[in-house]
Design an enzyme around this catalytic site. Structure first.
Site, PDB file in Angstrom:
ATOM      1  N   SER A 131       0.911  -1.351   0.120  1.00 37.24           N
ATOM      2  CA  SER A 131       0.034  -0.031  -0.146  1.00 37.24           C
ATOM      3  C   SER A 131       0.895   1.491  -0.040  1.00 37.24           C
ATOM      4  CB  SER A 131      -0.694   0.279   1.811  1.00 37.24           C
ATOM      5  OG  SER A 131      -1.565  -1.327   1.387  1.00 37.24           O
ATOM      6  N   ASP A 140       1.806   3.932  10.155  1.00 35.69           N
ATOM      7  CA  ASP A 140       1.380   3.116   9.014  1.00 35.69           C
ATOM      8  C   ASP A 140      -0.348   3.494   9.234  1.00 35.69           C
ATOM      9  OD1 ASP A 140       3.492   3.011   8.053  1.00 35.69           O
ATOM     10  OD2 ASP A 140       3.210   0.318   9.083  1.00 35.69           O
TER      11      ASP A 140
HETATM   12  C1  GAR Z   1      10.069  -2.399   0.999  1.00 30.00           C
HETATM   13  O1  GAR Z   1       9.883  -3.465   1.210  1.00 30.00           O
HETATM   14  C2  GAR Z   1       9.254  -1.716   1.649  1.00 30.00           C
HETATM   15  O2  GAR Z   1       8.095  -2.043   0.887  1.00 30.00           O
HETATM   16  C3  GAR Z   1       9.348  -1.795   3.155  1.00 30.00           C
HETATM   17  O3  GAR Z   1      10.937  -1.816   3.212  1.00 30.00           O
HETATM   18  C4  GAR Z   1      11.635  -2.881   1.717  1.00 30.00           C
HETATM   19  C5  GAR Z   1      12.574  -1.384   1.259  1.00 30.00           C
HETATM   20  O4  GAR Z   1      13.276  -2.317   0.097  1.00 30.00           O
HETATM   21  N1  GAR Z   1       8.789  -0.529   4.514  1.00 30.00           N
HETATM   22  C6  GAR Z   1       8.680  -0.664   5.394  1.00 30.00           C
HETATM   23  O5  GAR Z   1       8.809  -2.044   6.024  1.00 30.00           O
HETATM   24  C7  GAR Z   1       8.443   1.082   5.943  1.00 30.00           C
HETATM   25  N2  GAR Z   1       7.595   0.037   6.966  1.00 30.00           N
HETATM   26  P1  GAR Z   1      13.905  -1.112  -0.911  1.00 30.00           P
HETATM   27  O6  GAR Z   1      14.880  -0.590   0.028  1.00 30.00           O
HETATM   28  O7  GAR Z   1      14.439  -1.585  -0.987  1.00 30.00           O
HETATM   29  O8  GAR Z   1      12.921   0.306  -1.202  1.00 30.00           O
END
Ligand code: GAR
Length: 183
Positions: A131, A140
């Protein structure tokens, strides 16, 4: 063209998707609380403007003040959190009220916070996803701007599910950010 600042803490794959699929916005700054974040090195190679500062040793207040200054100096209008694993202070959220968005790896309002994939699997869910939402003081909890569903398959582990959801994140986030900055 709206100027977006991206905040990340890690590998930055969502930041890369936002840069590579930018439509209706330009990435004016890539910033990180982790000076050694892999995503930051990628942004430097791409010759994007970057800002790196750790709050360690200087405290959250001074860290956020410097971050806020860097965002303003870069002319940032909208902040996109992309794997930024630190809570923004209520003061910073208030300063940028309605102009900070985040991508979260669950179908909000389900599974706010951490370990979203493990919790979805443990609950026996057959559908997960991601989301994009507006950031408020509630973790969130802000308005959901868009989401994408992903099947949870028998035998999925948190890692296999995370990999499938990440592909959906890379499609969803640039599209929703583009709609948001131009709405
Ligand atoms: C992603 O899956 C994002 O949705 C999540 O961390 C990852 C970051 O990956 N975010 C959260 O959990 C926020 N609370 P990325 O550094 O490769 O974009």
């Amino acid at each position: 063209m709206r100027r977006v600042g991206i905040l990340l803490s890690g590998r930055g794959s969502n930041m890369m998707a936002l840069v590579e699929q930018a439509r209706g916005y330009e990435v004016a700054l890539v910033a990180s609380d982790k000076p050694d974040a892999a995503g930051l090195a990628w942004a430097v190679e791409r010759e994007l403007s970057t800002f790196a500062l750790s709050p360690k040793g200087i405290g959250k207040l001074a860290y956020e003040a410097a971050l806020d200054r860097a965002l303003r100096e870069a002319g940032v209008e909208v902040i996109a959190l992309a794997g930024y694993m630190r809570l923004l202070s209520d003061a910073l959220v208030a300063t940028w009220r309605g102009r900070i968005v985040n991508i979260h790896p669950s179908l909000l309002p389900k599974y706010k916070g951490l370990d979203t994939h493990a919790r979805a699997i443990a609950a026996g869910d057959t559908v997960g996803g991601c989301s994009v939402h507006i950031v408020t003081e509630e973790l969130d909890g802000g308005e959901v701007l868009g989401s994408a569903k992903v099947p949870i398959l028998p035998g999925d582990t948190p890692d296999t599910l995370a990999a499938r959801v990440l592909i959906a994140e890379h499609r969803l986030y640039p599209r929703i950010l583009s709609e948001f900055v131009n709405r």
